[in-house]
Write a protein that holds these residues in place. Structure first.
Motif, PDB file in Angstrom:
ATOM      1  N   VAL A 292       0.748  -1.152  -0.139  1.00  0.00           N
ATOM      2  CA  VAL A 292       0.010  -0.052   0.052  1.00  0.00           C
ATOM      3  C   VAL A 292       0.667   1.139  -0.091  1.00  0.00           C
ATOM      4  O   VAL A 292       0.533   2.165  -0.649  1.00  0.00           O
ATOM      5  N   LEU A 293       2.034   1.308   0.501  1.00  0.00           N
ATOM      6  CA  LEU A 293       2.893   2.412   0.774  1.00  0.00           C
ATOM      7  C   LEU A 293       3.300   2.743  -0.827  1.00  0.00           C
ATOM      8  O   LEU A 293       3.454   3.763  -1.226  1.00  0.00           O
ATOM      9  N   CYS A 294       3.432   1.599  -1.371  1.00  0.00           N
ATOM     10  CA  CYS A 294       4.123   1.912  -2.956  1.00  0.00           C
ATOM     11  C   CYS A 294       2.870   2.518  -3.755  1.00  0.00           C
ATOM     12  O   CYS A 294       3.005   3.427  -4.399  1.00  0.00           O
TER      13      CYS A 294
ATOM     14  N   GLN B 167       0.351   3.931  -2.494  1.00  0.00           N
ATOM     15  CA  GLN B 167      -0.049   5.416  -2.102  1.00  0.00           C
ATOM     16  C   GLN B 167       0.895   6.293  -2.500  1.00  0.00           C
ATOM     17  O   GLN B 167       0.527   7.544  -2.766  1.00  0.00           O
ATOM     18  N   ASN B 168       2.078   6.200  -2.702  1.00  0.00           N
ATOM     19  CA  ASN B 168       2.962   7.094  -3.468  1.00  0.00           C
ATOM     20  C   ASN B 168       2.661   7.285  -4.841  1.00  0.00           C
ATOM     21  O   ASN B 168       2.387   8.704  -5.080  1.00  0.00           O
ATOM     22  N   ILE B 169       2.195   6.371  -5.504  1.00  0.00           N
ATOM     23  CA  ILE B 169       1.587   6.517  -7.031  1.00  0.00           C
ATOM     24  C   ILE B 169       0.411   7.637  -6.991  1.00  0.00           C
ATOM     25  O   ILE B 169       0.329   8.429  -7.690  1.00  0.00           O
ATOM     26  N   TYR B 170      -0.367   7.259  -5.986  1.00  0.00           N
ATOM     27  CA  TYR B 170      -1.785   7.776  -5.916  1.00  0.00           C
ATOM     28  C   TYR B 170      -1.375   9.209  -5.334  1.00  0.00           C
ATOM     29  O   TYR B 170      -1.929  10.328  -5.980  1.00  0.00           O
ATOM     30  N   ALA B 171      -0.484   9.447  -4.692  1.00  0.00           N
ATOM     31  CA  ALA B 171      -0.098  10.876  -4.047  1.00  0.00           C
ATOM     32  C   ALA B 171       0.289  11.853  -5.464  1.00  0.00           C
ATOM     33  O   ALA B 171       0.139  12.994  -5.507  1.00  0.00           O
TER      34      ALA B 171
ATOM     35  N   LYS C 169      -6.108  -1.668 -10.798  1.00  0.00           N
ATOM     36  CA  LYS C 169      -6.576  -3.068 -10.263  1.00  0.00           C
ATOM     37  C   LYS C 169      -5.411  -3.328  -8.970  1.00  0.00           C
ATOM     38  O   LYS C 169      -5.844  -3.892  -7.941  1.00  0.00           O
ATOM     39  N   GLY C 170      -4.335  -2.929  -9.409  1.00  0.00           N
ATOM     40  CA  GLY C 170      -3.000  -3.078  -8.290  1.00  0.00           C
ATOM     41  C   GLY C 170      -3.367  -2.487  -7.057  1.00  0.00           C
ATOM     42  O   GLY C 170      -3.231  -2.641  -5.786  1.00  0.00           O
ATOM     43  N   MET C 171      -3.886  -1.017  -7.299  1.00  0.00           N
ATOM     44  CA  MET C 171      -4.109  -0.132  -6.260  1.00  0.00           C
ATOM     45  C   MET C 171      -5.287  -0.795  -5.367  1.00  0.00           C
ATOM     46  O   MET C 171      -5.173  -0.749  -3.998  1.00  0.00           O
TER      47      MET C 171
ATOM     48  N   VAL D 142      -6.062   5.468   3.480  1.00  0.00           N
ATOM     49  CA  VAL D 142      -6.279   4.362   2.317  1.00  0.00           C
ATOM     50  C   VAL D 142      -7.425   3.942   2.117  1.00  0.00           C
ATOM     51  O   VAL D 142      -7.799   3.718   0.859  1.00  0.00           O
ATOM     52  N   LYS D 143      -8.627   3.907   3.052  1.00  0.00           N
ATOM     53  CA  LYS D 143     -10.005   3.708   2.689  1.00  0.00           C
ATOM     54  C   LYS D 143     -10.520   4.746   1.600  1.00  0.00           C
ATOM     55  O   LYS D 143     -11.233   4.482   0.643  1.00  0.00           O
ATOM     56  N   TYR D 144     -10.098   6.197   1.858  1.00  0.00           N
ATOM     57  CA  TYR D 144     -10.531   7.105   1.195  1.00  0.00           C
ATOM     58  C   TYR D 144      -9.975   6.956  -0.208  1.00  0.00           C
ATOM     59  O   TYR D 144     -10.845   7.082  -1.426  1.00  0.00           O
ATOM     60  N   ALA D 145      -8.508   6.692  -0.426  1.00  0.00           N
ATOM     61  CA  ALA D 145      -8.082   6.583  -1.866  1.00  0.00           C
ATOM     62  C   ALA D 145      -8.489   5.147  -2.486  1.00  0.00           C
ATOM     63  O   ALA D 145      -8.757   5.323  -3.664  1.00  0.00           O
ATOM     64  N   ARG D 146      -8.817   4.165  -1.710  1.00  0.00           N
ATOM     65  CA  ARG D 146      -9.858   3.193  -2.449  1.00  0.00           C
ATOM     66  C   ARG D 146     -11.170   3.651  -3.066  1.00  0.00           C
ATOM     67  O   ARG D 146     -11.559   3.331  -4.316  1.00  0.00           O
ATOM     68  N   GLY D 147     -11.948   4.545  -2.514  1.00  0.00           N
ATOM     69  CA  GLY D 147     -13.092   4.818  -2.708  1.00  0.00           C
ATOM     70  C   GLY D 147     -12.741   6.073  -3.954  1.00  0.00           C
ATOM     71  O   GLY D 147     -13.495   5.647  -5.107  1.00  0.00           O
ATOM     72  N   ARG D 148     -11.580   6.713  -3.994  1.00  0.00           N
ATOM     73  CA  ARG D 148     -11.274   7.441  -5.088  1.00  0.00           C
ATOM     74  C   ARG D 148     -11.039   6.757  -6.306  1.00  0.00           C
ATOM     75  O   ARG D 148     -11.301   7.189  -7.466  1.00  0.00           O
ATOM     76  N   THR D 149     -10.261   5.646  -6.361  1.00  0.00           N
ATOM     77  CA  THR D 149      -9.913   4.835  -7.228  1.00  0.00           C
ATOM     78  C   THR D 149     -11.295   4.534  -7.923  1.00  0.00           C
ATOM     79  O   THR D 149     -11.391   4.441  -9.271  1.00  0.00           O
ATOM     80  N   TYR D 150     -12.077   3.906  -7.030  1.00  0.00           N
ATOM     81  CA  TYR D 150     -13.521   3.419  -7.801  1.00  0.00           C
ATOM     82  C   TYR D 150     -14.291   4.607  -8.414  1.00  0.00           C
ATOM     83  O   TYR D 150     -14.650   4.472  -9.676  1.00  0.00           O
ATOM     84  N   PHE D 151     -13.918   5.740  -7.725  1.00  0.00           N
ATOM     85  CA  PHE D 151     -14.894   7.076  -8.232  1.00  0.00           C
ATOM     86  C   PHE D 151     -14.343   7.496  -9.528  1.00  0.00           C
ATOM     87  O   PHE D 151     -14.873   7.566 -10.582  1.00  0.00           O
ATOM     88  N   GLU D 152     -12.921   7.440  -9.735  1.00  0.00           N
ATOM     89  CA  GLU D 152     -12.232   7.836 -11.073  1.00  0.00           C
ATOM     90  C   GLU D 152     -12.570   6.665 -12.149  1.00  0.00           C
ATOM     91  O   GLU D 152     -12.632   7.211 -13.177  1.00  0.00           O
TER      92      GLU D 152
END
Length: 176
Positions: free
Chosen positions: A10-12, A14-18, A60-62, A89-99
């Motif tokens: 998830v750190l990996c 999260q860095n890509i997401y950020a 998918k990886g995220m 992390v929970k928020y980023a998961r939701g944002r990935t689905y949203f996007e």
């Protein structure tokens, strides 16, 4: 151990997401709240515009990493830094689905953050994106909010960047 592997993965991601969401873009909606989801003349939105997109390999990886993290990592009581990361992390998961325009999954993820972590800053943005996801689903097909009885209130408190305490109250007044 599995928890450490989930954390490293998830750190990996999260860095890509950020990196992809510099400047707070992950906190912004798409403008599809009640007046934004309709066309300029008040017509229903074009449902093709809101169809789910295929997940990229990165998305998918995220999602896989975020799901594993949420499954294996549980913040210890009193550890605010771990809790903050867990919620992000929970928020980023939701944002990935949203996007990717997977509205039902995004709505569920944002609802979880908004309701179960209402004292965190992310909850205010999650509440907005939860409503936006529901609105998009409702503009393209009928959506029932079966897990929230009419009259149920959702209250979110948090501290904003300005130091003031934003406060949002949402009430489901839909009689289904």
């Amino acid at each position: 151990n599995a928890a450490e592997a989930a954390f490293a993965s998830v750190l990996c991601y999260q860095n890509i997401y950020a990196e992809k969401h510099k400047g707070g873009s992950h906190r912004k909606g798409t403008g599809n709240l009640p007046q934004g989801a309709k066309g300029k003349k008040g017509k229903k939105a074009n449902s093709d515009k809101f169809k789910p997109k295929e997940f990229s390999a990165e998305q998918k990886g995220m999602i896989t990493a975020f799901n594993r993290y949420v499954c294996y990592i549980k913040p210890k009581k009193g550890d605010s830094d771990s809790l903050e990361q867990y919620v992000e992390v929970k928020y980023a998961r939701g944002r990935t689905y949203f996007e990717a325009q997977h509205w039902a999954e995004a709505a569920a993820a944002f609802r979880d953050v908004a309701i179960n972590h209402s004292d965190m800053d992310a909850s205010i943005y999650a509440a907005q994106l939860y409503l936006e996801s529901l609105n998009i689903m409702g503009s393209t097909r009928r959506v029932g909010i079966g897990d929230i009885d009419p009259g149920t209130m959702l209250q979110i408190k948090g501290t904003g960047e300005s130091g003031q305490e934003p406060y949002i109250t949402l009430q489901n007044s839909t009689a289904e």
